[in-house]
Design an enzyme around this catalytic site. Structure first.
Site, short mmCIF file in Angstrom:
data_model
loop_
_atom_site.label_atom_id
_atom_site.label_comp_id
_atom_site.label_asym_id
_atom_site.label_seq_id
_atom_site.Cartn_x
_atom_site.Cartn_y
_atom_site.Cartn_z
N SER A 96 -19.94 -1.76 -19.32
CA SER A 96 -19.27 -2.75 -18.48
C SER A 96 -18.68 -3.87 -19.34
CB SER A 96 -20.24 -3.27 -17.41
OG SER A 96 -19.56 -3.96 -16.39
N ASP A 220 -17.57 4.20 -8.77
CA ASP A 220 -17.77 2.83 -9.27
C ASP A 220 -16.93 1.84 -8.47
OD1 ASP A 220 -17.97 0.49 -10.86
OD2 ASP A 220 -18.23 1.69 -12.67
N HIS A 248 -21.38 2.17 -10.38
CA HIS A 248 -21.43 1.44 -11.65
C HIS A 248 -22.77 1.64 -12.34
CE1 HIS A 248 -19.59 -1.36 -14.35
NE2 HIS A 248 -20.52 -2.28 -14.21
#
Length: 268
Positions: A96, A220, A248
Site C-alpha cells: 500500500s 480492493d 486490500h
C-alpha cells in the site's frame, strides 16, 4: 532481534530482524506497522530468508518526529537501515503506502543493494486523481479522512478496517488489526495521509530495472487493482498476479496463496 536505527539526528526507527539468508525488507501500509506482516514472517524464515520489518517514522515503536513524512525522506530512511544492517542483494517489499515509498527508494537511491521488488496492493504511482491521472480517489476524500482522524481516530480506524477486507475476518482479528493503527501517532498518521494525497511517483517508474512482482486483491476498495495493471505496463520487468476473492487485506485473506507466490518469486 529488534534494532533501533538512527536514520537522522535524534530520529530512530525500530526494525524487526528475524532469520538468516537473503534479506526481504518489508515496508508497511498506512496507518499500521511491521506487525501487519505477521503471517509472512514464519514462512519466509522457515524457507531460509531474513525478514526485515521497518516501522516507518510515526508508526509502531519508531520515533514520531514532527517532519519527514514525505516519500523522499522515507526512502532515505530505508537507505539508512540498509546501510546500518549492511544488507546486500535484498528484496524490497512495499504494501500500500509502502509501495510508492519502495519505488521512490529505487529511483532516488538507484536501486542500491536491491535485486528484486515486491509490490503488494501498492498505492502507486499516485493515490489521488489529477487532471492527467484518472485513477484513485479525489483529493477531497483524503481531506475528509484527515478530518475524521482529528475528530475520532479510533472510530475512523474501525471504519477503515471494515473497508480493508473483502472477506469478513473474526472479531478478535479485527480488534488486533485495529490496535496496529492505534499504535501509530496521530501526527504521523495525518502527515502520511497528506503525503498520500499530494505525492506523485510517476517519474520514479523509469528507474526500476530489477524484476518486479505485483500482488493485488481483485476486490480492493482502497487501492484499486487498476494501479497494479498500470504499473505492470509501465515497469520494465513486472508481472501482476491478481488474488481472487480478496480486498486490500489480501495478505491475510489469502495468506497461503500470497506466501506461495512470494516464495516462488524469491526463489526464481
Amino acid at each position: 532481534m529488534g534494532h533501533y536505527v538512527e536514520v537522522e539526528q535524534d530520529v530512530k526507527l525500530f526494525v524487526e530482524d528475524i532469520g538468516e539468508g537473503q534479506p526481504v525488507i518489508f515496508l508497511h501500509g498506512w496507518p499500521v506497522n511491521h506487525k501487519m506482516f505477521e503471517y509472512q514472517i514464519n514462512d519466509l524464515v522457515e524457507e531460509g530468508y531474513r525478514f526485515i520489518g521497518i516501522d516507518q517514522r510515526g508508526y509502531g515503536k519508531s520515533d514520531r518526529p514532527d517532519s519527514g513524512y514525505d516519500y523522499d525522506r522515507k526512502a532515505d530512511d530505508v537507505r539508512a537501515v540498509i546501510e546500518y544492517l549492511q544488507l546486500e542483494d535484498a528484496v524490497l517489499a512495499g504494501f500500500s503506502m509502502g509501495g510508492p515509498v519502495a519505488l521512490r527508494y529505487m529511483a532516488r537511491h538507484k536501486e542500491y543493494q536491491i535485486s528484486k521488488l515486491l509490490l503488494l496492493a501498492p498505492a502507486a504511482p499516485r493515490f489521488t486523481k489529477t487532471d492527467d491521472f484518472s485513477l484513485g480517489i479525489e483529493k477531497s476524500e483524503i481531506d475528509g479522512m484527515i478530518e475524521s482522524i482529528k475528530q475520532d481516530r479510533p472510530a475512523f480506524l474501525k471504519e477503515f478496517g471494515d473497508q480493508f477486507f473483502y472477506q469478513e475476518p473474526s472479531e478478535p482479528f479485527k480488534q488486533w488489526f485495529g490496535t496496529l493503527g492505534l499504535e501509530a501517532s496521530a501526527h504521523g498518521t495525518i502527515n502520511s495521509a497528506q503525503a498520500l494525497r499530494d505525492e506523485d511517483g510517476r517519474s520514479d517508474l523509469a528507474a526500476v530495472n530489477v524484476p518486479v512482482l505485483l500482488l493485488h486483491g481483485e476486490k480492493d476498495e482502497i487501492c484499486p487493482i487498476d494501479f497494479s495493471t498500470l504499473l505492470e505496463e509501465q515497469l520494465a520487468n513486472a508481472k501482476l498476479i491478481k488474488i481472487e476473492n480478496s480486498g486490500h487485506g489480501f495478505i491475510f485473506e489469502q495468506k497461503e496463496k500470497v506466501n506461495q507466490e512470494i516464495l516462488r518469486f524469491l526463489k526464481n
